[in-house]
Design an enzyme around this catalytic site. Structure first.
Site, PDB file in Angstrom:
ATOM      1  N   ASP A 126     -27.985 -28.162 -28.961  1.00 44.14           N
ATOM      2  CA  ASP A 126     -27.271 -27.370 -27.953  1.00 44.14           C
ATOM      3  C   ASP A 126     -26.950 -26.001 -28.550  1.00 44.14           C
ATOM      4  O   ASP A 126     -26.171 -25.895 -29.497  1.00 44.14           O
ATOM      5  CB  ASP A 126     -25.985 -28.098 -27.551  1.00 44.14           C
ATOM      6  CG  ASP A 126     -25.295 -27.452 -26.359  1.00 44.14           C
ATOM      7  OD1 ASP A 126     -25.493 -26.246 -26.123  1.00 44.14           O
ATOM      8  OD2 ASP A 126     -24.525 -28.160 -25.674  1.00 44.14           O
TER       9      ASP A 126
ATOM     10  N   SER B 158     -20.684 -29.506 -19.402  1.00 40.59           N
ATOM     11  CA  SER B 158     -20.318 -28.228 -20.009  1.00 40.59           C
ATOM     12  C   SER B 158     -18.857 -27.868 -19.683  1.00 40.59           C
ATOM     13  O   SER B 158     -17.949 -28.598 -20.065  1.00 40.59           O
ATOM     14  CB  SER B 158     -21.288 -27.135 -19.556  1.00 40.59           C
ATOM     15  OG  SER B 158     -21.115 -25.960 -20.316  1.00 40.59           O
TER      16      SER B 158
ATOM     17  N   HIS C 145     -28.634 -28.044 -24.244  1.00 40.13           N
ATOM     18  CA  HIS C 145     -27.374 -27.921 -23.509  1.00 40.13           C
ATOM     19  C   HIS C 145     -27.405 -28.574 -22.125  1.00 40.13           C
ATOM     20  O   HIS C 145     -26.470 -29.291 -21.760  1.00 40.13           O
ATOM     21  CB  HIS C 145     -26.982 -26.443 -23.367  1.00 40.13           C
ATOM     22  CG  HIS C 145     -25.653 -26.254 -22.697  1.00 40.13           C
ATOM     23  ND1 HIS C 145     -24.469 -26.681 -23.272  1.00 40.13           N
ATOM     24  CD2 HIS C 145     -25.314 -25.717 -21.497  1.00 40.13           C
ATOM     25  CE1 HIS C 145     -23.462 -26.402 -22.457  1.00 40.13           C
ATOM     26  NE2 HIS C 145     -23.949 -25.824 -21.383  1.00 40.13           N
TER      27      HIS C 145
END
Length: 290
Positions: free
Chosen positions: A234, A137, A264
């Site tokens: 996601d 991320s 995600h």
């Protein structure tokens, strides 16, 4: 001959992984060590908060894990990577950014620049030799910034749900009136199932500082191998961001892996296997090149 033997060993490991999962990858001689994790250590920095980290020493290239926003070094991906690196005898380092996990500092006072400094400190002072940076991320954004700043320390990159520029571009894509409302309020609240409180809050100062670290507006001067893994489901960071990163990176060796049902966090068993396969393949590639 050594390179061939190492490659054969890793391929055998991949076969074991496909048959029995990650824990099956640990050789019998290491089973006693598998339950013994690396110990938490603290790096003291002049005039800066202490950073908490865990480190395994081993062969090069090493692996460094960069967690996501609000996450820490004790997540499933981070711990699984330690188990994997330990089984191969490669060095591994995971750590908490300032204001995260066991590190000192206040989370709400952190910025992209703050956390970039943390990553560079880890590469300069704690990691030995070239590293495969694995960024999850926002860690995928930070790994790009680190690779640009320390090309000599970066052997390869693996982005997982990479969030390059995402906070800035998401805010700038809001309707003008909506942006003005948040600016008047002084902060932007973003709902997220992955946040402990159900949302993230970003101050206007955070957003303005983050703009200084955006990388997608021009070619990205990174030439090492890059692998970008992203889930099509996601809901926090759209998969097309990984596509944009791939388009802008100058390296000729860039692969994108899209998971149809991936979300995600990318922390399901099959997601972890894919991450391990990808890093295993990169280690093979890098050690064969030497």
């Amino acid at each position: 001959m050594a390179a061939v033997a190492a490659r054969s060993c890793r391929r055998g490991l991949s076969q074991i992984l496909s048959n029995g999962g990650l824990s099956a990858s640990i050789p019998k001689r290491l089973e006693g060590d598998r339950r013994h994790k690396s110990t938490v250590q603290y790096a003291s920095r002049p005039d800066l908060p202490k950073l908490a980290y865990r480190r395994l020493k081993g062969k090069s290239p090493g692996v460094v894990f960069l967690p996501g926003l609000g996450s820490n070094m004790n997540g499933h991906k981070a711990e699984s990577l330690e188990e994997f690196c330990k089984s191969l005898g490669h060095s591994y380092l995971r750590f908490d950014y300032t204001g995260h996990g066991a590190s000192e500092g206040v989370f709400s006072e952190g910025t992209i620049g703050t956390w970039k400094k943390d990553v560079l400190y880890v590469l300069d002072e704690l990691a030995e030799g070239p590293q495969i940076l694995v960024g999850s991320s926002i860690g995928g954004w930070l790994m790009l910034l680190a690779a640009i700043a320390r090309p000599e320390k970066t052997a390869a990159l693996v982005g997982i749900s990479s969030a390059a520029d995402h906070i800035v571009t998401s805010f700038n894509s809001l309707p003008l009136e909506t942006r003005k409302e948040f600016e008047a309020k002084g902060e932007w609240t973003v709902p997220s199932k992955n946040a402990e409180e159900g949302h993230y809050k970003f101050s206007m100062d955070f957003l303005r500082e983050a703009e200084n670290h955006c990388v997608l507006h021009s070619p990205i001067p990174i030439t090492c191998p890059v692998r970008l893994i992203h889930g099509l489901k996601d809901e926090d960071v759209p998969w097309h961001i990984s596509m944009q990163v791939a388009e802008r990176i100058l390296s000729p060796d860039v692969d994108i892996i899209l998971r149809r049902h991936g979300q995600h966090r990318m922390s399901d068993k099959d997601d972890i296997k894919l991450m391990v396969y990808t890093i295993d393949d990169l280690i093979d590639k890098l050690t064969t090149m030497v």
